[in-house]
Design an enzyme around this catalytic site. Structure first.
Site, PDB file in Angstrom:
ATOM      1  N   SER A  96      70.145 -51.618  16.660  1.00 33.64           N
ATOM      2  CA  SER A  96      70.862 -52.272  15.571  1.00 33.64           C
ATOM      3  C   SER A  96      70.797 -51.389  14.333  1.00 33.64           C
ATOM      4  O   SER A  96      70.188 -50.321  14.346  1.00 33.64           O
ATOM      5  CB  SER A  96      70.226 -53.630  15.272  1.00 33.64           C
ATOM      6  OG  SER A  96      68.940 -53.409  14.709  1.00 33.64           O
ATOM      7  N   LYS A  97      71.428 -51.882  13.272  1.00 35.49           N
ATOM      8  CA  LYS A  97      71.447 -51.165  11.992  1.00 35.49           C
ATOM      9  C   LYS A  97      70.039 -50.808  11.524  1.00 35.49           C
ATOM     10  O   LYS A  97      69.805 -49.779  10.920  1.00 35.49           O
ATOM     11  CB  LYS A  97      72.079 -52.065  10.923  1.00 35.49           C
ATOM     12  CG  LYS A  97      73.518 -51.733  10.652  1.00 35.49           C
ATOM     13  CD  LYS A  97      73.919 -52.338   9.341  1.00 35.49           C
ATOM     14  CE  LYS A  97      75.426 -52.255   9.197  1.00 35.49           C
ATOM     15  NZ  LYS A  97      75.981 -53.380   8.516  1.00 35.49           N
ATOM     16  N   ARG A  98      69.155 -51.726  11.809  1.00 32.13           N
ATOM     17  CA  ARG A  98      67.757 -51.552  11.421  1.00 32.13           C
ATOM     18  C   ARG A  98      67.187 -50.217  11.923  1.00 32.13           C
ATOM     19  O   ARG A  98      66.313 -49.629  11.315  1.00 32.13           O
ATOM     20  CB  ARG A  98      66.981 -52.721  12.037  1.00 32.13           C
ATOM     21  CG  ARG A  98      65.605 -52.976  11.580  1.00 32.13           C
ATOM     22  CD  ARG A  98      65.217 -54.409  11.961  1.00 32.13           C
ATOM     23  NE  ARG A  98      65.465 -54.683  13.383  1.00 32.13           N
ATOM     24  CZ  ARG A  98      64.630 -54.368  14.356  1.00 32.13           C
ATOM     25  NH1 ARG A  98      63.500 -53.772  14.089  1.00 32.13           N
ATOM     26  NH2 ARG A  98      64.928 -54.660  15.613  1.00 32.13           N
TER      27      ARG A  98
END
Ligand code: GLU
Length: 470
Positions: free
Chosen positions: A238-240
């Site tokens: 994910s973006k994380r």
């Protein structure tokens, strides 16, 4: 392998991310490797979640990556007549039936099953009712009640599902819109797809799709389910984890060959080779060497590859690529020849085009501030007379070539007994605002005498101001 027909079939419910690009690349490579056809199909039957801007973004991303499609883009929303034709076929063969169970009832039964600790499944209550088409009838598939459905996955090997696990899935809803599993099968049949290469989150769909092929008496394609990409913590990417949309990578100054090379090596290897041209990838890529386990996204490696491809890009091309990134920081229409020289001093030290543009800034603007640490260390009262002397000698040079500068600093070294670092660092800070930069002689020869002397004068003034304050 004879001619391969592969497809990339994104749902336009979001931007194209690394995972999607990974799937697209593997499909593209198999098509190219086997002189085949790469099909692009937009799976946009979910009207509420699909958006035209995402379609455009997906096309733009694939084009930028250099993964052009040979057929399509087909759109499922424009093919409803084809799905209807196949629904009719299945109904005629007794492979499907109408169901009028109200959605509310289905939901209530689902909840009851969950409360009993069972896996919710359609109970088949309309299966033998012989209903006719009505305003509220969905079409359901008659899943075989016994037997096993299996296939040899080109990546994961043998996979089997007990048919009793599968219920009678809806093929078309009451509004006539086909469901994913049905539309995909009809498309893959009518588009003569030979290889379905997709994320392994689709494994549970494959037995359902295989049963539909069987009911339609159509030979199924080969299936290859790619392991999903994970973050360093092994959670879904994910973006994380720094994973972004493909167009964001473009904005951040990544080059398409770096992304393609990175994605190709994720879950696939060819000996211990790390760097591949697209031609090499086409030549070597094969599904047999794709790993079963998930690939871990490693941003550092992507940056490393990007630096490599920046270094490899011919300078005029690199200069052209840099122009929009310079424009973003206020450097408009730089002289192409000047820019090519600038680029030549930065191509071995930049990780992205954004990084490169920032590093290039001093070639276009006098430093507005000096890096605090650098100024403290090098723009000292002792450095002022040296800077002035260097400026005087520079003025006397007929031309500030690298050779002439080299000679000039050598002489100064001999005369003053000072080491090159002592002489060069104050000048470097004066010219760039920082203590780290491309070679000093290169910089001076590019900036020219006039700009160099102006910046040295400013640095001397700065030293004087500071010492007055101090
Ligand atoms: N549209 C599906 C998705 O975006 C892909 C379906 C498939 O490849 O069969 O996940």
């Amino acid at each position: 392998m004879s001619q391969a027909r592969t497809r990339f079939s994104p749902s336009p419910t979001g931007s194209l991310h690394l995972g999607g690009a990974h799937t697209a690349l593997f499909n593209w490579l198999i098509a190219r490797r086997h002189q085949g056809v790469f099909i692009l199909r937009i799976e946009d039957t979910d009207k509420e979640r699909s958006q035209e801007r995402f379609v455009e973004e997906i096309l733009d991303s694939l084009t930028w990556l250099g993964l052009p499609w040979d057929e399509g883009p087909y759109r499922q929303s424009e093919r409803l007549h084809v799905y209807n034709e196949y629904i009719e076929k299945l109904l005629e063969r007794d492979g499907a039936y109408y169901c009028d169970c109200p959605p509310g009832d289905l939901e209530a039964r689902r909840q009851e099953a969950l409360a009993r600790g069972e896996k919710p499944k359609y109970d088949g209550r309309c299966r033998e009712r012989g209903l006719k088409k009505g305003p509220d009838t969905a079409v359901r598939f008659k899943t075989p009640l016994t037997g096993v459905t299996f296939w040899h996955d080109l990546i994961k090997g043998h996979i089997a599902f007990d048919n009793r696990e599968l219920d009678d899935l809806v093929l078309a809803r009451a509004d006539g819109i086909p469901t994913y599993n049905f539309a995909v099968v009809v498309d893959d049949i009518t588009m003569a797809v030979t290889h379905v290469i997709r994320g392994d989150d689709h494994v549970p769909n494959t037995p359902r799709q295989l049963l539909i092929y069987q009911a339609l008496e159509a030979p199924p394609p080969r299936f290859a389910h790619m392991p999903l990409m994970l973050g360093k913590d092994r959670a879904k990417l994910s973006k994380r984890h720094g994973a972004l949309s493909i167009l964001t990578y473009r904005e951040m100054g990544f080059l398409p060959p770096a992304l393609n090379n990175y994605l190709a090596r994720l879950g696939w290897s060819h000996g211990d080779q790390e760097i591949f041209t697209m031609e090499e990838l086409i030549q070597y890529f094969s599904l047999e060497h794709v790993t079963k386990s998930a690939g871990i996204f490693d941003e550092e490696k992507l940056l490393w590859l990007n630096s490599h491809y920046i270094k490899e890009t011919p300078l005029p091309e690199l200069a052209r690529l840099l122009v929009p990134f310079l424009a973003r920081i206020g450097i408009e229409t730089p002289d192409p020849q000047y820019l090519a020289r600038v680029t030549g001093t930065l191509n071995t030290r930049s990780k992205t085009l954004v990084d490169m543009a920032e590093r290039a800034l001093f070639y276009f603007r006098d430093p507005s501030v000096y890096d605090e640490k650098a100024a403290k260390k090098f723009l000292t009262p002792e450095a002022a007379p040296l800077l002035e002397e260097i400026s005087r000698r520079l003025e006397a040079l007929p031309e500030a070539t690298e050779e002439a500068l080299n000679l000039m600093f050598k002489e100064l070294e001999a005369e003053t007994g000072l080491k090159m670092g002592k002489l060069a660092q104050p000048v470097r800070v004066a010219l760039t605002g920082k203590s780290e930069s491309p070679g000093l002689f290169e910089i001076i020869s590019i900036l020219g005498k006039q700009v160099t002397r102006r910046r040295i004068r400013r640095a001397v003034e700065f030293i004087q101001e500071i010492s007055h304050k101090g």
